[in-house]
Design a protein around this motif. Structure first.
Motif, short mmCIF file in Angstrom:
data_model
loop_
_atom_site.label_atom_id
_atom_site.label_comp_id
_atom_site.label_asym_id
_atom_site.label_seq_id
_atom_site.Cartn_x
_atom_site.Cartn_y
_atom_site.Cartn_z
N LEU A 225 0.89 -1.16 -0.47
CA LEU A 225 -0.15 -0.04 -0.41
C LEU A 225 0.92 1.01 0.10
N ARG A 226 1.73 1.02 0.97
CA ARG A 226 2.49 2.07 0.83
C ARG A 226 3.55 2.69 -0.19
N ILE A 227 3.18 1.80 -0.79
CA ILE A 227 4.42 1.88 -2.05
C ILE A 227 3.50 2.38 -3.12
N ASN A 228 2.49 1.73 -3.21
CA ASN A 228 1.44 2.29 -4.31
C ASN A 228 1.35 3.96 -4.31
N LEU A 229 0.89 3.95 -3.19
CA LEU A 229 0.79 6.00 -2.94
C LEU A 229 2.30 6.44 -2.90
N ALA A 230 2.98 5.87 -2.55
CA ALA A 230 4.96 6.61 -3.28
C ALA A 230 5.08 6.74 -4.96
N ARG A 231 3.93 6.16 -5.54
CA ARG A 231 3.82 5.91 -6.84
C ARG A 231 3.48 7.19 -7.50
N ALA A 232 1.99 7.59 -6.60
CA ALA A 232 1.56 8.56 -7.01
C ALA A 232 1.67 9.65 -7.08
N ARG A 233 2.78 9.58 -5.19
CA ARG A 233 3.14 10.48 -4.78
C ARG A 233 4.63 11.08 -6.04
N LEU A 234 4.82 10.32 -6.64
CA LEU A 234 5.79 10.18 -7.38
C LEU A 234 6.04 11.26 -8.52
N ARG A 235 4.95 10.57 -9.11
CA ARG A 235 4.42 10.98 -9.96
C ARG A 235 3.92 12.54 -10.75
N ASP A 236 3.56 13.29 -8.85
CA ASP A 236 3.17 14.62 -8.37
C ASP A 236 4.38 15.36 -8.67
N GLY A 237 5.35 14.79 -8.20
CA GLY A 237 6.46 15.73 -8.31
C GLY A 237 7.06 15.90 -7.54
N GLN A 238 6.51 14.47 -5.84
CA GLN A 238 6.77 15.90 -4.92
C GLN A 238 8.78 14.83 -4.44
N ALA A 239 9.57 15.72 -3.77
CA ALA A 239 10.54 14.83 -3.11
C ALA A 239 10.51 13.51 -2.70
N ILE A 240 11.60 12.88 -3.13
CA ILE A 240 11.81 11.40 -2.89
C ILE A 240 11.97 11.22 -0.92
N SER A 241 13.08 12.10 -0.60
CA SER A 241 12.91 12.08 1.02
C SER A 241 11.43 12.18 1.49
N ALA A 242 10.45 13.81 1.12
CA ALA A 242 9.71 13.91 1.53
C ALA A 242 8.67 12.64 1.36
N VAL A 243 8.72 11.98 0.62
CA VAL A 243 8.13 10.82 0.40
C VAL A 243 8.04 9.66 0.60
N ALA A 244 9.11 9.63 1.46
CA ALA A 244 9.21 8.08 2.40
C ALA A 244 10.16 8.23 3.79
#
Length: 271
Positions: A225-244
């Motif tokens: 679930l976290r990884i699916n949410l992470a993919r969406a956030r990365l597609r929106d341009g969020q920083a990797i550190s912030a997503v983690a």
């Protein structure tokens, strides 16, 4: 893909947010069992791979094979041990696909949709041409038209059907509070004790019931679930550190390892 192309290439278009595609060449990446919130269509271009997620056991996949995987179906496709393979993978938003199907099919079946494995050269060739069009500079309307036409033409194509495992309704009802808890706070570490209390089961019973219903342990399901949410956030341009940090990973290195195990590339490459 030509030798000059990157080993991994992604296509996305803000004008078509319901679709995402990938091409991978000579990949040795191995995936953990996982599921997507999207309907997925995979094509094997070269090498041999193994589909896991069928009750009958692993299914061998060869070049020219298409695999249609419904949303939320736990699976993994990996190359033969020590080998590389090339593949394409198209992800379609489940709600968008449902709406398209309603336009031409009308009534829907209540039965769970099976995974379909198709070894038809016409279907494979059509998919390759569709994906090449998506990666090209063609107009959005042409891409969407080709996508809808492909879905309609091959939606009922028969092949090897891998039925979804039967889920006792009482188990699904019992673990529903635990699932809802995990969905509500995906970044939090929920203990087995709490999940067991929510399901009114012992920890052992809850783990077995959870696996029977979802195909995963509670921890694996939450990571997915976290990884699916992470993919969406990365597609929106969020920083990797912030997503983690937002999704509760111990650090960026931990996020990198888990993401690559589920997606096959690092968060930076995906972004």
């Amino acid at each position: 893909m030509s030798a000059s192309d990157s080993a991994q290439a992604f296509w996305r278009d803000p004008a078509m947010p319901f679709a995402e595609s990938r091409r991978a060449c000579e990949s040795r990446a191995c995936y953990r069992p996982h599921h997507h919130p999207t309907f997925s269509i995979g094509a094997v271009d070269g090498g041999q791979s193994v589909f896991t997620g069928a009750e009958v056991g692993p299914v061998s996949l060869f070049p020219g094979t298409l695999v249609f995987v419904p949303a939320a179906r736990v699976h993994a496709c990996n190359p033969f041990p020590g080998k590389a393979w090339s593949y394409q993978m198209l992800h379609l938003d489940a709600d968008w696909l449902h709406a398209v199907r309603q336009e031409y099919a009308g009534a829907e079946s209540a039965a769970p949709e099976p995974v379909r494995v198709i070894t038809d050269q016409e279907a494979y060739g059509r998919f390759c041409r569709l994906n090449a069009l998506l990666f090209s500079g063609a107009e959005r309307c042409d891409k969407e038209a080709a996508l809808i036409e492909f879905i309609g033409d091959f939606d009922t194509e028969q092949g090897l059907c891998v039925a979804a495992p039967g889920i006792p309704s009482h188990l699904a009802g019992q673990i529903r509070p635990a699932l809802e808890r995990l969905r509500a706070v995906p970044s939090s570490s929920i203990t087995l004790d709490e999940l067991a209390r929510l399901a009114a089961m012992s920890r052992y019973q809850m783990i077995r019931a959870f696996r029977a219903v979802t195909g995963m342990t509670p921890h694996a399901w939450q990571l997915n679930l976290r990884i699916n949410l992470a993919r969406a956030r990365l597609r929106d341009g969020q920083a990797i550190s912030a997503v983690a940090q937002h999704l509760g990973f111990a650090d960026q290195a931990h996020f990198q390892r888990v993401f690559k195990a589920h997606v096959g590339v690092t968060p930076g490459r995906y972004r």
